[in-house]
Design an enzyme around this catalytic site. Structure first.
Site, mmCIF file in Angstrom:
data_model
loop_
_atom_site.group_PDB
_atom_site.id
_atom_site.type_symbol
_atom_site.label_atom_id
_atom_site.label_comp_id
_atom_site.label_asym_id
_atom_site.label_seq_id
_atom_site.Cartn_x
_atom_site.Cartn_y
_atom_site.Cartn_z
ATOM 1 N N LEU A 62 -72.267 -78.116 -7.195
ATOM 2 C CA LEU A 62 -73.201 -79.184 -7.576
ATOM 3 C C LEU A 62 -74.653 -78.727 -7.469
ATOM 4 C CD1 LEU A 62 -71.453 -82.043 -5.562
ATOM 5 C CD2 LEU A 62 -71.623 -81.931 -8.063
ATOM 6 N N GLY A 68 -78.028 -78.536 -5.885
ATOM 7 C CA GLY A 68 -78.389 -78.662 -4.474
ATOM 8 C C GLY A 68 -77.327 -78.165 -3.511
ATOM 9 N N SER A 69 -76.234 -77.613 -4.041
ATOM 10 C CA SER A 69 -75.150 -77.153 -3.162
ATOM 11 C C SER A 69 -75.515 -75.856 -2.443
ATOM 12 C CB SER A 69 -73.851 -76.959 -3.963
ATOM 13 O OG SER A 69 -74.030 -75.987 -4.975
ATOM 14 N N LYS A 113 -76.029 -72.782 -4.404
ATOM 15 C CA LYS A 113 -75.562 -71.644 -5.218
ATOM 16 C C LYS A 113 -76.581 -70.502 -5.249
ATOM 17 C CE LYS A 113 -75.315 -74.096 -8.949
ATOM 18 N NZ LYS A 113 -75.695 -75.366 -8.310
ATOM 19 N N SER A 114 -77.795 -70.817 -5.684
ATOM 20 C CA SER A 114 -78.820 -69.772 -5.840
ATOM 21 C C SER A 114 -79.175 -69.144 -4.497
ATOM 22 C CB SER A 114 -80.088 -70.351 -6.466
ATOM 23 O OG SER A 114 -79.872 -70.642 -7.819
ATOM 24 N N SER A 140 -72.142 -74.933 -13.870
ATOM 25 C CA SER A 140 -70.910 -74.707 -14.647
ATOM 26 C C SER A 140 -69.789 -75.663 -14.216
ATOM 27 C CB SER A 140 -70.450 -73.250 -14.546
ATOM 28 O OG SER A 140 -70.475 -72.752 -13.222
#
Lengths: 206, 206
Positions: free
Chosen positions: A40, A42-43, A45-46, A113
């Site tokens: 999501l 804000g999860s 990932k980056s 994604s």
């Protein structure tokens, strides 16, 4: 003018494609892979992908991180945020990741994604074992509480249509290669989980 | 749940983007560059670029070769051969080459890319000195005589519309970094000319 484009010694067999994926990977002393971070907004990932790239690069691995910053402004600058454009965006990123893996790199990508089908499409582009789905498994409540860019607030107010998790579905990976409980661990711990998983799968040397 | 995504030691400053182009290039002990081969169909772009990649890779440089084979079937598989699609094709390849240079690679590309404006567009994507236009300067007569795929014959018969050099203009580079007299030299000699030029420009170590 007749000898042009021929090696001087005709006995030297010229293999145009002798520099292949295996050669380029061996030169880098590594196995190419695509680590596909999904989760999501804000999860994390980056953040996790960036920290993992940092760790891998410090260890001497040849990496590249694909994210919205370096893709949306260039290769995909002609695309908007309709369903069709978002699908085309992921398709291009998948093809890009495939070429970079072909160059022998360990590629990390960090995009929401949200659809199983598009992630499967990218998986299918790559040889068995080279695509690793990394689920940044942070509960919606935690992402919304963090809301680093204020997007959830806007989405709840109806200002952003088709916002993943709010007004558009996020299809969680059913069987990701790496499942990160990113709402419960520190960044260091999450990177360590990734490193362990990559070692177990022989992407990294033990 | 509040400590998530923070390094354990808050005194450790976390630079997400510390793994940058310079780091990735240093790791490869090379300077990134984009060698943009341009020339008529049958001029020898792919052959020379392939032979140069071979030489560079054997010398230990980290390279990648972009050509119709690995781009048209994937990243640009949605594009046809209209003027607009051909322009978009080159734009995407330019952006792709830029990302690969950002990954620290020496990128070679082999596309007709007949228009000055589209080559300039790619040049403008890259830092000064990192884009090298390589003009595979084979006279039209020689290309047509070779006609390895029988395309000139079809074009002369009117079976291929907008064929570069016959029914569509090829805008020769005015000031290419490397100008290869590819109708008069052997493949080995052409590769040597490229190597010399790359050494003079400090892309390769002398």
């Amino acid at each position: 003018m007749t000898a042009v484009l021929k090696p001087k010694d005709e006995n030297v067999v010229w293999h145009q494609h002798s520099i292949d994926k295996a050669f380029r990977s061996n030169l880098k002393s590594q196995k190419p892979a695509v680590l596909w971070f999904t989760g999501l907004s804000g999860s994390g990932k980056s953040t996790v992908a960036g920290a993992l790239e940092n760790r891998l690069a410090q260890l001497g691995y040849h990496t590249y991180l694909l994210d919205g910053d370096n893709v949306r402004h260039g290769l995909c600058s002609d695309l908007g945020f309709s369903e069709q454009d978002r699908r085309e965006n992921i398709r291009r990123i998948g093809e890009l990741a495939k070429l970079m893996a072909d160059a022998g790199l360990i590629v990390l990508s960090a995009f929401i994604s949200p659809h199983q089908a598009e992630r499967q499409l990218v998986r299918d582009l790559l040889p068995e074992g080279e695509f690793l789905e990394v689920f940044v498994n942070t509960p919606l409540e935690v992402c919304e509480q963090r809301d680093p860019k204020g997007l959830y607030k806007k989405a709840r107010a109806g200002e952003i249509p088709n916002f993943t998790g709010i007004s558009s579905a996020y299809e969680a990976p059913q069987n990701p290669e790496i499942d990160l409980p990113a709402g419960e661990k520190t960044l260091d711990e999450l990177v360590e989980l990734c490193i362990d998983a990559l070692e177990k799968r022989n992407i990294l040397a033990n």
